[in-house]
Design an enzyme around this catalytic site. Structure first.
Site, PDB file in Angstrom:
ATOM      1  N   LYS A  36     -18.853  20.048  10.205  1.00 28.46           N
ATOM      2  CA  LYS A  36     -19.370  20.165   8.831  1.00 28.46           C
ATOM      3  C   LYS A  36     -19.171  21.588   8.299  1.00 28.46           C
ATOM      4  O   LYS A  36     -18.928  22.523   9.085  1.00 28.46           O
ATOM      5  CB  LYS A  36     -20.857  19.813   8.829  1.00 28.46           C
ATOM      6  CG  LYS A  36     -21.708  20.774   9.658  1.00 28.46           C
ATOM      7  CD  LYS A  36     -23.148  20.279   9.810  1.00 28.46           C
ATOM      8  CE  LYS A  36     -23.938  21.223  10.692  1.00 28.46           C
ATOM      9  NZ  LYS A  36     -25.292  20.718  10.958  1.00 28.46           N
ATOM     10  N   TYR A 268     -23.201  51.446  -5.242  1.00 24.45           N
ATOM     11  CA  TYR A 268     -24.233  51.194  -6.257  1.00 24.45           C
ATOM     12  C   TYR A 268     -25.620  51.641  -5.806  1.00 24.45           C
ATOM     13  O   TYR A 268     -26.040  51.344  -4.681  1.00 24.45           O
ATOM     14  CB  TYR A 268     -24.316  49.695  -6.569  1.00 24.45           C
ATOM     15  CG  TYR A 268     -23.104  49.142  -7.275  1.00 24.45           C
ATOM     16  CD1 TYR A 268     -22.551  49.784  -8.385  1.00 24.45           C
ATOM     17  CD2 TYR A 268     -22.527  47.950  -6.839  1.00 24.45           C
ATOM     18  CE1 TYR A 268     -21.451  49.242  -9.030  1.00 24.45           C
ATOM     19  CE2 TYR A 268     -21.430  47.407  -7.484  1.00 24.45           C
ATOM     20  CZ  TYR A 268     -20.892  48.059  -8.587  1.00 24.45           C
ATOM     21  OH  TYR A 268     -19.804  47.532  -9.222  1.00 24.45           O
TER      22      TYR A 268
END
Ligand SMILES: *Cc1c(COP(=O)(O)O)cnc(C)c1O
Length: 381
Positions: A36, A268
């Site tokens: 999956k 940042y």
């Protein structure tokens, strides 16, 4: 060297040997390779083919769409999918010979209707909730579900191929819920049998249970993370303890290297300041590529022969490492994680830095990162 900005290299020889190691740990059971979520970020189709070739009699997916994609790619072996919602593609699944999970009466009604339309019996795995509290039928509702399933089976509309469940705490050695869940599973099996069902496979074991709980193996085991060479939890120890090898290596090419003076802010928010004259390297991979922003200030990277740390924040497309004055050049390689035996960090190290689990580190590697599969089809390595 590969010229791409960032690459997830997948060593299929590792997947192959992991499948073999897991089969050897559960010798009495068949193996379902859980592929999956794009094989936990490793690429569903190549991993599925590799697992089949290494002896996985079953594949498992969460969604029916994943299962149907395997069929569309030519897979023909036994295949189970379990995450259904009302109105799901039951008929397509039945027509594609996909085994389906049923946890309640609504799902049984939908699969019965789909099998009638398809004109062929559906193969169903009834799922018991033995304590996890997600999907699965509660003990109080189990008699109704098993009786209705038996009736549909007697009418030739479905075949109950499996009875199954899922463990909550197999990755915590000695957790008291494990024997409780196994006892509840045995009860559910006995009740199914009393209702006249004779499932081909009974299954409950995930990776942690394959590795540490032989009493949970029953007829079929469902490892996911261990196929990719990652230990289910730090408490279970490193993968090499079980003969497993991490399959994914995440590499990037430095986009820039430059000298900066002391006192220079980085990324940042300017949460990192260079402690003195130094060299900063720019790694062109960010949270859009699955590099966790929570690893800002801590994620480890092998650059120029040493572990460095993310300096300041991880941004969407890039982050910076402080080389402490060491030499490197744009184009040099940065290894974020890999098996660990060439000195690089592991996905587990990133999980620790980001406050998460290694499952999330590999599974979240973004769609923008090309997967390069090595050693496909070398059955003897
Ligand atoms: C994901 C999943 C697995 C595999 O779990 P791992 O911990 O990765 O081995 C097995 N069974 C079910 C139902 C799952 O959802």
């Amino acid at each position: 060297m590969n010229s791409s900005r960032v690459t997830a290299e997948i060593d299929l020889a590792a997947v192959r040997s992991n499948v073999r190691a897991l089969r050897a740990l559960a010798p009495g059971a068949a193996l379902m390779a859980v592929v999956k979520a794009d094989a936990y970020g490793h690429g569903m189709l190549p991993c599925a083919r590799t697992a089949r070739a290494a002896g996985a009699a079953w594949l498992g997916t969460a969604t029916p769409q994943e299962a149907l994609a395997l069929r569309a790619a030519g897979d023909t072996g036994r295949l189970l999918c379990w995450l259904w919602t009302p109105g799901g593609p039951w008929r397509e699944a039945v027509e594609a010979d996909v085994d389906v999970s049923v946890s309640g009466m609504w799902a049984l009604r939908e699969v019965v209707a789909a099998a009638r339309q398809a004109g062929r019996p559906a193969r169903v795995h009834l799922k018991a909730d033995t304590g996890l509290g997600r999907s699965g039928c509660q003990p109080a509702d189990w008699p109704e579900l098993t009786a209705a399933a038996r009736e549909a089976e007697a009418a030739g509309v479905i075949r109950v191929a499996g009875v199954w469940s899922h463990l909550a705490c197999a990755d915590e050695p000695g957790h008291p819920s494990v024997p409780r869940q196994l006892a509840a599973f045995d009860h559910a099996l006995a009740a199914a049998s009393a209702a006249g069902l004779e499932p081909e496979v009974r299954h409950i074991a995930n990776s942690a249970a394959v590795l540490t709980l032989p009493e949970s193996h029953y007829d079929l085991v469902r490892p996911g993370i261990a196929l990719y060479g990652i230990s289910p939890s730090p408490e279970l120890g490193t993968p090499d303890r079980y003969g497993l090898r991490p399959a994914m290596t995440l590499r990037a090419m430095l986009a820039s290297v430059k000298k900066v003076p002391g006192g220079h802010g980085v990324s940042y928010g300017l949460h990192y300041t260079t402690p003195g004259d130094t060299t900063l390297a720019l790694v062109p991979a960010g949270y859009a590529d699955g590099i966790p922003r929570h690893a800002s200030g801590g994620g480890p990277v092998l650059v120029a022969g040493k572990w460095r740390q993310v300096a300041g924040r991880v941004a969407m497309d890039q982050f910076v490492v402080d080389l402490g004055g060491d030499e490197a050049a744009a184009g040099d390689e940065a290894v974020l994680f890999g098996p660990g035996d060439a000195g690089e960090p592991t996905a587990e190290d990133w999980a620790r830095a980001a406050g998460t689990i290694a499952y999330e580190i590999v599974t979240r590697i973004g769609a923008r990162v090309p997967r390069v599969h090595l050693a496909e089809g070398h059955a003897d390595d």
